[in-house]
Scaffold this active site. Sequence first.
Site, PDB file in Angstrom:
ATOM      1  N   GLU A 107      -2.315  -3.015   7.742  1.00  0.00           N
ATOM      2  CA  GLU A 107      -2.596  -3.406   6.349  1.00  0.00           C
ATOM      3  C   GLU A 107      -3.940  -2.790   5.995  1.00  0.00           C
ATOM      4  O   GLU A 107      -4.985  -3.276   6.420  1.00  0.00           O
ATOM      5  CB  GLU A 107      -2.652  -4.936   6.237  1.00  0.00           C
ATOM      6  CG  GLU A 107      -1.367  -5.642   6.601  1.00  0.00           C
ATOM      7  CD  GLU A 107      -0.253  -5.334   5.609  1.00  0.00           C
ATOM      8  OE1 GLU A 107      -0.535  -4.991   4.451  1.00  0.00           O
ATOM      9  OE2 GLU A 107       0.915  -5.419   6.014  1.00  0.00           O
ATOM     10  N   CYS A 148      -8.365  -5.848  -0.861  1.00  0.00           N
ATOM     11  CA  CYS A 148      -7.606  -4.607  -0.701  1.00  0.00           C
ATOM     12  C   CYS A 148      -6.780  -4.297  -1.943  1.00  0.00           C
ATOM     13  O   CYS A 148      -6.572  -3.134  -2.282  1.00  0.00           O
ATOM     14  CB  CYS A 148      -6.690  -4.718   0.512  1.00  0.00           C
ATOM     15  SG  CYS A 148      -5.741  -6.251   0.510  1.00  0.00           S
TER      16      CYS A 148
END
Length: 536
Positions: A263, A297
């Site tokens: 990720e 993110c």
Amino acid sequence: MADSVPSLSQSQIPTPLANAPLRLPQGVVSAQGTLVVYEPGSGKLLGEVRVSTPLQVTEAVAASRAAQAEWGAESFAARKAVLLRFQRLLLERAEDFCDHITRENGKTRNESLFMEVLPVADAVHFWAGNARKLLRDEKIPLHLFPHKKSYLRYYPRGVIGIIAPWNYPFSIPTGDAVAALMAGNGVVVKPSEYTPLIMEKTRALFEEAGLPRGLFSVVQGRGEVGATLVASGVNMVIFTGSVATGRKVNVAAAQQLVPCVLELGGKDPALVLADADLDSAAKKIAWGAFANSGQICASVERVYVHESVARPLTDKLVALTKTLRQGEPNTHEVDVGAMTTQMQLDVIQRHLDDALAKGAVILAGGHITVTPSGARFVQPTVLGNVTREMAIVRDETFGPMLPIMTFKTDDEAVRLANDSVYGLSAYVFSGSRAHAEKIANRLIAGTVMHNDTLYTHAAPETPWGGVKQSGLGRVHGKHGLKDLCEVRHVNLERFNVPAFWYYPYGKKAWTNGLRLYRTLLGNGLGARLKALFGKH
Ligand code: NDP
């Protein structure tokens, strides 16, 4: 421009510590072999934790594996009971956990509740309630072999190594751990060197809830401890962090022949179409860009707005941004907290300087403040006159910076949004769901949201992950849960049917086999009849 923008109100800036002790730079291991944590929002000393030796990492994995042998054989109901006790304790102590997370990471108290603690409580609820159903045996109908029966069974992989970042030091590793534990695995977490403490509190809470000792462990230290964890016999790695480290982790996991979910970063675009509700879009984009000081993110890091509504949207975003209150984050009266690391603050400063040098204009915000006590703040900032040549439009900034650009047509909007090495999330604002959906299906991203930003990370039934350099694999959702398992296939015989491919080989088997397959697979009825009755 920057001069006309109000800076942090003086009352909100934390006062420097009197006689502040000589401190190590962030993330440096002390002479005593510890990581020392100072609160990003005040500069005060929060605590320290001992760095794990390579032997301790190996022992943690071995202990987790030993405990997993029993845990993995338990019923879903037994696992669910323990995890729901964890959830109950977490909800009871939500204030204490939020207080700690805010002190350690610098996000506001409300963000600690809504983006860290409550999503984990809900994830436990979801996985505890659904893991059994999602992981039940799956039948595979066999179109050519009806005399056989196939099914898949999901087994826990063993020990899952979770390597976590500093921006969501609680919800990212704990959310992934809960899914892994419900699937029957053990877990060893390596938190970021910048935010190591909250995982110690979490481990203690798991144990208080009745999780077998050692099943969930925490190893502490810098990157090399993460590298040791990957090499220490874990059965899968879930890594959340930067692209650069993700590449190294992927190579290291490949050397161990263990699967690895990555990720990684993002540069997520928000497209505002001409028919969007601009008040709602401005509100959700500002939150998507500035929540957690932009250290997300999936933060909105680029806005593309249709030229016909660029002016009103920009005015709304600027006005809203100027109302945001920033300061010491551990109160309910602050909207934007502190920057967790000096390293990230330096990246933001570089991106801002580069943008201004290339002609960008600050429309709101623009101030970066480091107090003498070491508290760090980047003011939420809206930028105009930006171009693709600027790092702030191209590279991940991971800070509260919002560059606004315009487009003329849908095709141009899609091209600009897709013009990135990243593909984590993308956001489309439109009054027409059909219009938004058309665009959404052309965007190259792991997740596209209509009229919203960020929030699906907290919806455990939806998959989370990126395409392109934003990562590999998925966490959350049924795909994420199944990935935490080894899938094994069992094929049983219903009744015995002689087939053509066994011994002895010969012309007859050849002819019959060919006739059968040509009949079954032939293109159209004529071809099939010809195959059945013709010569072979
Ligand atoms: P890093 O890549 O610097 O670090 C992530 C973790 O990896 C830390 O625990 C780090 O330890 C550890 N690590 C460092 N080197 C190694 C190594 N060689 N082997 C194994 N582990 C190692 O990322 P950040 O912590 O700075 O996190 C920010 C990044 O994370 C951003 O790019 C952000 O976009 C991304 N991110 C992605 C998310 C997603 O869901 N896609 C969610 C949240 C963040 P240490 O800290 O001690 O160096």
